[in-house]
Design a protein around this motif. Structure first.
Motif, short mmCIF file in Angstrom:
data_model
loop_
_atom_site.label_atom_id
_atom_site.label_comp_id
_atom_site.label_asym_id
_atom_site.label_seq_id
_atom_site.Cartn_x
_atom_site.Cartn_y
_atom_site.Cartn_z
N ILE A 1 0.84 -1.20 0.00
CA ILE A 1 0.00 0.00 0.00
C ILE A 1 0.88 1.25 0.00
O ILE A 1 1.79 1.37 0.81
N GLU A 2 0.57 2.16 -0.92
CA GLU A 2 1.27 3.44 -1.01
C GLU A 2 0.25 4.57 -0.98
O GLU A 2 -0.91 4.38 -1.33
N SER A 3 0.71 5.74 -0.55
CA SER A 3 -0.11 6.95 -0.63
C SER A 3 0.43 7.81 -1.76
O SER A 3 1.62 8.12 -1.80
N LEU A 4 -0.45 8.16 -2.69
CA LEU A 4 -0.06 8.94 -3.85
C LEU A 4 -1.04 10.08 -4.06
O LEU A 4 -2.10 10.14 -3.43
N THR A 5 -0.69 10.97 -4.95
CA THR A 5 -1.61 11.98 -5.45
C THR A 5 -1.66 11.86 -6.97
O THR A 5 -0.62 11.86 -7.63
N ILE A 6 -2.86 11.69 -7.51
CA ILE A 6 -3.05 11.60 -8.96
C ILE A 6 -3.97 12.73 -9.38
O ILE A 6 -5.08 12.86 -8.86
N ALA A 7 -3.51 13.54 -10.30
CA ALA A 7 -4.29 14.69 -10.79
C ALA A 7 -4.77 15.58 -9.65
O ALA A 7 -5.89 16.10 -9.68
N GLY A 8 -3.93 15.70 -8.63
CA GLY A 8 -4.27 16.54 -7.50
C GLY A 8 -5.19 15.89 -6.49
O GLY A 8 -5.58 16.52 -5.50
N VAL A 9 -5.55 14.62 -6.69
CA VAL A 9 -6.47 13.91 -5.80
C VAL A 9 -5.69 12.86 -5.00
O VAL A 9 -4.98 12.04 -5.60
N PRO A 10 -5.80 12.84 -3.67
CA PRO A 10 -5.12 11.80 -2.90
C PRO A 10 -5.72 10.43 -3.17
O PRO A 10 -6.94 10.30 -3.29
N VAL A 11 -4.87 9.42 -3.27
CA VAL A 11 -5.33 8.05 -3.51
C VAL A 11 -4.50 7.08 -2.68
O VAL A 11 -3.40 7.40 -2.24
N ARG A 12 -5.05 5.89 -2.49
CA ARG A 12 -4.28 4.76 -1.99
C ARG A 12 -3.93 3.90 -3.20
O ARG A 12 -4.81 3.51 -3.96
N ASN A 13 -2.66 3.61 -3.35
CA ASN A 13 -2.19 2.79 -4.46
C ASN A 13 -1.94 1.39 -3.91
O ASN A 13 -1.01 1.18 -3.13
N ILE A 14 -2.77 0.43 -4.29
CA ILE A 14 -2.72 -0.93 -3.75
C ILE A 14 -2.12 -1.84 -4.80
O ILE A 14 -2.67 -1.97 -5.90
N LEU A 15 -1.00 -2.46 -4.47
CA LEU A 15 -0.26 -3.26 -5.45
C LEU A 15 -0.15 -4.70 -5.02
O LEU A 15 0.17 -5.00 -3.86
N PRO A 16 -0.41 -5.64 -5.94
CA PRO A 16 -0.19 -7.06 -5.61
C PRO A 16 1.28 -7.33 -5.38
O PRO A 16 2.14 -6.57 -5.83
N LEU A 17 1.57 -8.43 -4.69
CA LEU A 17 2.95 -8.73 -4.31
C LEU A 17 3.68 -9.60 -5.33
O LEU A 17 4.82 -10.01 -5.08
N ASP A 18 3.07 -9.87 -6.48
CA ASP A 18 3.71 -10.70 -7.49
C ASP A 18 5.06 -10.10 -7.88
O ASP A 18 5.16 -8.90 -8.17
N GLU A 19 6.09 -10.93 -7.92
CA GLU A 19 7.40 -10.43 -8.35
C GLU A 19 7.32 -9.93 -9.79
O GLU A 19 7.91 -8.91 -10.14
N THR A 20 6.62 -10.67 -10.61
CA THR A 20 6.35 -10.22 -11.98
C THR A 20 4.86 -9.95 -12.07
O THR A 20 4.05 -10.87 -11.99
N PRO A 21 4.46 -8.68 -12.21
CA PRO A 21 3.02 -8.36 -12.23
C PRO A 21 2.27 -9.18 -13.28
O PRO A 21 2.69 -9.28 -14.43
N ARG A 22 1.16 -9.79 -12.85
CA ARG A 22 0.40 -10.63 -13.75
C ARG A 22 -0.38 -9.80 -14.77
O ARG A 22 -0.56 -10.22 -15.91
N HIS A 23 -0.82 -8.62 -14.34
CA HIS A 23 -1.60 -7.76 -15.24
C HIS A 23 -1.06 -6.33 -15.17
O HIS A 23 -1.74 -5.42 -14.69
N PRO A 24 0.14 -6.10 -15.65
CA PRO A 24 0.74 -4.76 -15.54
C PRO A 24 0.01 -3.70 -16.35
O PRO A 24 0.16 -2.50 -16.09
N ASP A 25 -0.79 -4.13 -17.33
CA ASP A 25 -1.50 -3.16 -18.18
C ASP A 25 -2.96 -2.99 -17.77
O ASP A 25 -3.74 -2.38 -18.51
N HIS A 26 -3.33 -3.50 -16.57
CA HIS A 26 -4.70 -3.35 -16.06
C HIS A 26 -4.68 -2.52 -14.78
O HIS A 26 -3.70 -2.55 -14.03
#
Length: 345
Positions: A93-118
């Motif tokens: 879990i990361e805290s980011l700002t996208i387009a000026g809006v705060p978001v939580r960025n939730i990332l799977p733990l896969d070493e190689t992302p299964r769906h990097p384009d989704h």
């Protein structure tokens, strides 16, 4: 004379004690307007898990809180529930700002992302005035789909009424379109977030922006101009907790503000819903928004959209925020499978 007074006191006590006893019989009387005055004795059903049966035996929590108290208690609960979710569904879990809006960025733990384009976009529940889902609605789904989830921390009412939450979500969506194909994006939410999901979809069509590849409307509604049948029957905890008689309270305008409640973005049931993305609707039979969810689902069907509906037995509003329930695990699986299937076409 003294004996007479004692008898009166005893009779008053007996009447009071009888009044405190819960009704033991079913009844239903229709008044001249057709309003039903109903008593129903409803046992805890055996058709749900033992864990779910236990939740139905619990009384409602704190009521009549101020907004500040509600936000404080909701934030504390959501933080704790997020920690519990994280143990069962590990993610980063990361805290980011996208387009000026705060978001939580939730990332799977896969070493190689299964769906990097989704990417999946979550808009949390909480009555538009608190955050009751940015962890619990996003952590399990990121883990199960092996896909990035961006949980939008949109501005809250009443300080920021409609369309602030819609605008914030669209700002994040526009930014993500720079990296992801719209067909590889899903938008979903629970309760207020489910309402917001439909609102954003309608607004995107007005802006001539491409729609996402899938929607998830989990215990929501599409018409803020009227009270539904299930809202008249169920409180947030289903059959427990206080519930004002429908139509006796002034309409809450904290979120709607001065906007016409039949505005097609605010209330998507009044919009042209043709061409909506494949959508999964989920609710339950003691959900305050059971009617709203099913009414909007039928509107999607009438518009020729691909719309699926799952109704769980006996559980109250947004029960899947309770990670201890087997039904919650089942609901998460349906959500994750739906998004994975739709975005992998």
């Amino acid at each position: 004379m003294r004996l007479h007074r004692l008898l009166l006191v005893f009779l008053a006590f007996a009447v009071s004690l009888r009044a405190q006893q819960p009704p033991q019989n079913n009844s239903s009387v229709l008044d001249a307007n057709g309003t039903a005055h109903v008593t129903r004795v409803i046992p805890v059903p055996t058709t749900i898990s033992p864990e779910a049966q236990d939740t139905l035996r619990r009384p409602a929590g704190a009521e009549n809180q101020t907004l500040a108290e509600r936000r404080t208690s909701t934030d504390a609960w959501q933080t704790h529930a997020g920690e519990v979710s994280l143990k069962a569904y590990p993610v980063k879990i990361e805290s980011l700002t996208i387009a000026g809006v705060p978001v939580r960025n939730i990332l799977p733990l896969d070493e190689t992302p299964r769906h990097p384009d989704h990417v999946l976009i979550n808009v949390h529940g909480g009555g538009f005035n608190a955050d009751s889902g940015s962890f619990t609605e996003s952590i399990p789904i990121a883990n199960l789909t092996h896909t990035r989830v961006v949980a939008v921390l949109y501005r809250l009412a009443p300080e920021h009424p409609f369309p602030a939450a819609v605008d914030d979500t669209i700002a994040v969506y526009r930014d993500l379109l720079k990296t992801y194909k719209p067909s590889h994006i899903a938008l979903y939410g629970t309760s207020a977030g489910a309402i917001l999901t439909a609102e954003v979809a309608v607004r995107l069509t007005q802006l001539n922006l491409p729609l996402p590849g899938a929607l998830g409307i989990f215990s929501g509604m599409g018409d803020l101009s009227q009270t539904t049948d299930s809202q008249a029957m169920y409180a947030l905890r289903g059959l427990t907790g206080s519930l004002p008689v429908a139509g006796t309270q002034p309409r809450n305008t904290d979120y709607t503000g001065t906007t016409d409640p039949k505005d097609p973005v605010l209330s998507p049931l009044h919009a042209d819903l043709h061409g909506m993305p494949p959508t999964l609707f989920i609710t339950s039979t003691r959900d305050q928004l059971l009617s709203g969810t099913t009414i909007l689902h039928r509107a999607f069907l009438r518009s020729g959209d691909n719309a699926q509906l799952i109704v769980f037995e006996a559980l109250p509003h947004a029960f899947w925020n309770d990670i201890s329930l087997p039904e919650t695990k089942e609901a998460y699986t349906y959500m994750a499978d739906f998004f994975s299937q739709q975005l992998n076409h």
